[in-house]
Scaffold this motif. Structure first.
Motif, PDB file in Angstrom:
ATOM      1  N   THR A  39       0.826  -1.215   0.000  1.00 39.04           N
ATOM      2  CA  THR A  39       0.000   0.000   0.000  1.00 39.04           C
ATOM      3  C   THR A  39       0.860   1.266   0.000  1.00 39.04           C
ATOM      4  N   ARG A  61      -6.585  -3.248   4.359  1.00 38.72           N
ATOM      5  CA  ARG A  61      -6.349  -4.470   3.593  1.00 38.72           C
ATOM      6  C   ARG A  61      -6.088  -5.664   4.501  1.00 38.72           C
ATOM      7  N   THR A 117      -8.375  -8.969   4.337  1.00 41.86           N
ATOM      8  CA  THR A 117      -7.881 -10.325   4.091  1.00 41.86           C
ATOM      9  C   THR A 117      -8.359 -11.291   5.165  1.00 41.86           C
ATOM     10  N   ASN A 175      -7.181 -11.856  -7.555  1.00 38.34           N
ATOM     11  CA  ASN A 175      -7.663 -11.303  -6.286  1.00 38.34           C
ATOM     12  C   ASN A 175      -6.965 -11.977  -5.113  1.00 38.34           C
ATOM     13  N   GLN A 232      -2.964 -10.906  -5.502  1.00 42.07           N
ATOM     14  CA  GLN A 232      -2.610  -9.500  -5.346  1.00 42.07           C
ATOM     15  C   GLN A 232      -3.202  -8.867  -4.093  1.00 42.07           C
ATOM     16  N   ASN A 233      -4.456  -9.177  -3.792  1.00 46.07           N
ATOM     17  CA  ASN A 233      -5.109  -8.507  -2.671  1.00 46.07           C
ATOM     18  C   ASN A 233      -4.933  -9.228  -1.343  1.00 46.07           C
ATOM     19  N   HIS A 234      -4.843 -10.575  -1.389  1.00 52.01           N
ATOM     20  CA  HIS A 234      -4.805 -11.324  -0.136  1.00 52.01           C
ATOM     21  C   HIS A 234      -3.504 -12.081   0.078  1.00 52.01           C
TER      22      HIS A 234
END
Length: 399
Positions: free
Chosen positions: A138, A148, A152, A253, A256-258
């Motif tokens: 971030t 985030r 997660t 997803n 990249q995000n979790h």
């Protein structure tokens, strides 16, 4: 560091004797050796206390390997993490202070979702390195990192990521379409993805399978390493083996995000024209940092020691996938590593912000010892302490 003999039983023979059940705990370790410490040690301690050099990892002679590889080559070495700047230290302290106060979390990612108390396995997940991964992802913005992190943990609850069992996932891997096998030159565990070996129809379990295997790849990381190497081969794949854009977005997803900062390298090979078209379709959804880690059709021996690189990918490792050997070997090894890590975390005081190198059995002291040596506590035992928080005097943040 091992406290027993450096001699180890033949992992393949042991796994074969246990192949009647996927709940097997077939061992590749000496009885007194802890799983995480064995993943990257250079010496063993005999009963007399004499240090003996552990032998280099060797593939079995005269037959194919059919079980996972439990440690990197001695020539492999993780890159040390970059030192934090004073500003980054303060931002880390702010995030640590905030997450240390979390008592409950939303049970789903939906707005207004009910909350439930935070569990020990979630507290253990919130390591120092985990917080730093989310801060880097971030761009060192504490509020965004906190948002985030919570997202997660709520996603894992909603998705059931911590509840997938080996028996539930087993049918997805009967053809060996995903394999955790060997380590690259920087001690990253290698996860092989072979779309041509797809053996099931599209379902939620296919994505659950990837999530499960990513978690097992993390289990196999030795002390000092926090990223993985993906090897994706489209050899033999037809149009029917190419995932849909929706599937690809679900996978991105997760990655990249979790699982931010978990990808070290992605080695992609044997791309037919329609896969190139597919990558162009999903390219807008791939962030630039992830894209920079992708390598297409490069010699994989440049990144992975040939002795631990499968012959199908240009290496020298004679490996044959036998589900009844490999699956109990992998799941049993990972079960032991997680149990050993949990035991260390509890022994260290069950602290949020614990060092992953300590949890994984490396030589790093636990957080409580670091705090004690810094004069932050009179004792390393007892309950929660504000001395844990380097940010005790920094503003408290909420998501």
């Amino acid at each position: 560091m091992s406290n027993g003999s450096s001699a180890q039983p033949d992992p393949q023979t042991h796994a074969q004797s246990s192949s009647s059940s996927f709940k097997s705990t077939s061992s590749q370790l000496a009885p007194t050796e802890t799983p995480a410490s064995s993943s990257q040690v250079t010496a063993a301690t005999t009963a007399s206390g004499v240090q003996e050099e552990e032998p280099e990892w060797q593939a079995p002679q005269g037959r194919s390997l059919t079980t996972p590889i439990t440690r990197p080559m001695k020539t492999a070495e993780p890159k040390p993490p970059a030192a934090l700047t004073p500003e980054q230290e303060v931002k880390y302290a702010m995030v640590l202070a905030a997450v240390s106060q979390w008592e409950s979390l939303p049970t789903t990612t939906l707005k207004g979702a009910p909350s439930a108390p935070i569990q020990d396995h979630e507290r253990m997940w919130l390591t120092r390195e985990c917080l730093l991964r989310y801060l880097r992802a971030t761009k060192w913005q504490p509020p965004a990192a906190l948002k985030r992190l919570q997202s997660t943990l709520s996603w894992r609850r909603e998705y059931g990521a911590d509840t997938f069992s080996a028996d539930y996932i087993s049918p997805e891997n009967e053809t060996g379409k995903q394999l955790v096998l060997g380590f690259d030159n920087e001690c990253r565990p290698c996860l092989y993805l072979s779309p041509s070996k797809q053996n099931t129809k599209m379902s939620d379990r296919q994505i659950h399978h990837l999530c499960y295997m990513l978690d097992r790849t993390i289990d196999m990381m030795p002390p000092g390493q926090e990223s993985a190497c993906l090897l994706i081969s489209f050899k033999g794949s037809g149009n029917s083996h190419v995932p849909t854009v929706a599937q690809a977005r679900s996978v991105l997803n997760i990655l990249q995000n979790h699982s931010p900062e978990r990808l070290g390298k992605a080695l992609i090979s044997d791309l037919p024209w329609y896969v190139n078209t597919f990558f162009k379709l999903i390219s807008p959804f791939i962030d630039p940092v992830t894209r920079d880690k992708m390598r297409f059709n490069e010699p994989q021996r440049n990144y992975i020691p040939p002795m631990q690189l499968w012959t199908t990918h240009g290496g020298d490792l004679d490996f044959e996938y036998k589900h009844d050997d490999y699956w109990p070997g992998l799941t049993g090894e990972c079960d032991r590593r997680r149990a050993a890590a949990r035991e260390r975390w509890e022994k260290g005081g069950k602290r949020i912000g614990e060092y992953e190198a300590y949890i994984r059995g490396g030589n790093h002291p636990c957080l409580a010892q670091v705090i004690k040596e810094a004069g932050g506590e009179d004792t390393v035992e007892g309950g929660e302490s504000d001395a844990d928080l380097a940010a005790a005097g920094v503003a408290k943040l909420t998501v």
